[in-house]
Design a protein around this motif. Structure first.
Motif, PDB file in Angstrom:
ATOM      1  N   GLN A 137      -8.546  35.643  17.849  1.00  0.00           N
ATOM      2  CA  GLN A 137      -8.167  34.229  17.785  1.00  0.00           C
ATOM      3  C   GLN A 137      -9.056  33.483  16.789  1.00  0.00           C
ATOM      4  O   GLN A 137     -10.257  33.680  16.741  1.00  0.00           O
ATOM      5  CB  GLN A 137      -8.310  33.610  19.182  1.00  0.00           C
ATOM      6  CG  GLN A 137      -7.701  32.247  19.322  1.00  0.00           C
ATOM      7  CD  GLN A 137      -6.181  32.309  19.301  1.00  0.00           C
ATOM      8  OE1 GLN A 137      -5.587  33.278  19.732  1.00  0.00           O
ATOM      9  NE2 GLN A 137      -5.561  31.282  18.776  1.00  0.00           N
ATOM     10  N   ASN A 138      -8.451  32.628  15.983  1.00  0.00           N
ATOM     11  CA  ASN A 138      -9.142  31.786  15.000  1.00  0.00           C
ATOM     12  C   ASN A 138      -9.877  32.582  13.934  1.00  0.00           C
ATOM     13  O   ASN A 138     -10.827  32.093  13.344  1.00  0.00           O
ATOM     14  CB  ASN A 138     -10.094  30.804  15.699  1.00  0.00           C
ATOM     15  CG  ASN A 138      -9.337  29.863  16.607  1.00  0.00           C
ATOM     16  OD1 ASN A 138      -8.264  29.358  16.239  1.00  0.00           O
ATOM     17  ND2 ASN A 138      -9.848  29.640  17.800  1.00  0.00           N
ATOM     18  N   SER A 161     -12.436  38.392  20.214  1.00  0.00           N
ATOM     19  CA  SER A 161     -11.060  37.929  20.088  1.00  0.00           C
ATOM     20  C   SER A 161     -10.662  37.787  18.620  1.00  0.00           C
ATOM     21  O   SER A 161     -11.450  37.332  17.791  1.00  0.00           O
ATOM     22  CB  SER A 161     -10.910  36.569  20.788  1.00  0.00           C
ATOM     23  OG  SER A 161      -9.637  36.029  20.509  1.00  0.00           O
TER      24      SER A 161
END
Length: 158
Positions: free
Chosen positions: A143-144, A141
């Motif tokens: 994400q972050n 991912s």
């Protein structure tokens, strides 16, 4: 009578269709025939329509003694000697900023598609492998994650 316009071939045909009612268009011939064409017709042109990828070769500009404006369809005008044009009082126009958001959005879309292996997974499904082999491997991912933008020009800022 419509003004004469030297048209650098390769421009979008829709642009040509918009220009034709307003101008008498003359296509710049290929290199083999340019010198003769410019010797015969060069003095008639006060305007040139081109685009960033095609530009306006210096020899062509030099052969247009009455040139007043070069209209460049596109963001860049690297293919036009802007200093030589300015020295002769020739205006060079282009269309900066019109695609900033779209190019920035496309860059983010490509980053997400790459990080999620979208092209590979699309092919996996289309080839019927999901049905035969089951789920594809998971992806990492975004994400972050920390990402950066190299260059904060107009597109980087968008």
């Amino acid at each position: 009578m419509k003004p004469d316009l030297l048209y650098i071939p390769g421009l979008d045909t829709r642009l040509r269709d918009m220009l034709e009612p307003e101008f008498t268009l003359y296509d710049l011939p290929g290199e083999k025939d340019q010198a003769a064409f410019l010797a015969e017709h060069g003095a008639r042109f006060t305007a040139v329509a081109t685009s960033g990828p095609f530009g306006l070769p210096g020899a062509v500009m030099a052969a247009l003694p009455n040139l007043k404006i070069v209209s460049c369809y596109g963001v860049g005008y690297d293919g036009i000697d802007a200093e030589a044009a300015a020295a002769r009082g020739i205006i060079v126009t282009h269309t900066p900023g019109v695609l900033n958001d779209d190019v920035a959005n496309t860059a983010i879309m490509l980053w997400l598609a790459t990080s999620r292996k979208l092209p590979m997974l699309d092919r996996y499904v289309r080839d019927g492998r999901w049905e035969r082999e089951g789920n594809a491997a998971l992806t990492v991912s975004p994400q972050n994650r920390t990402v950066g933008i190299v260059g904060l020009g107009r597109i980087g800022q968008a």
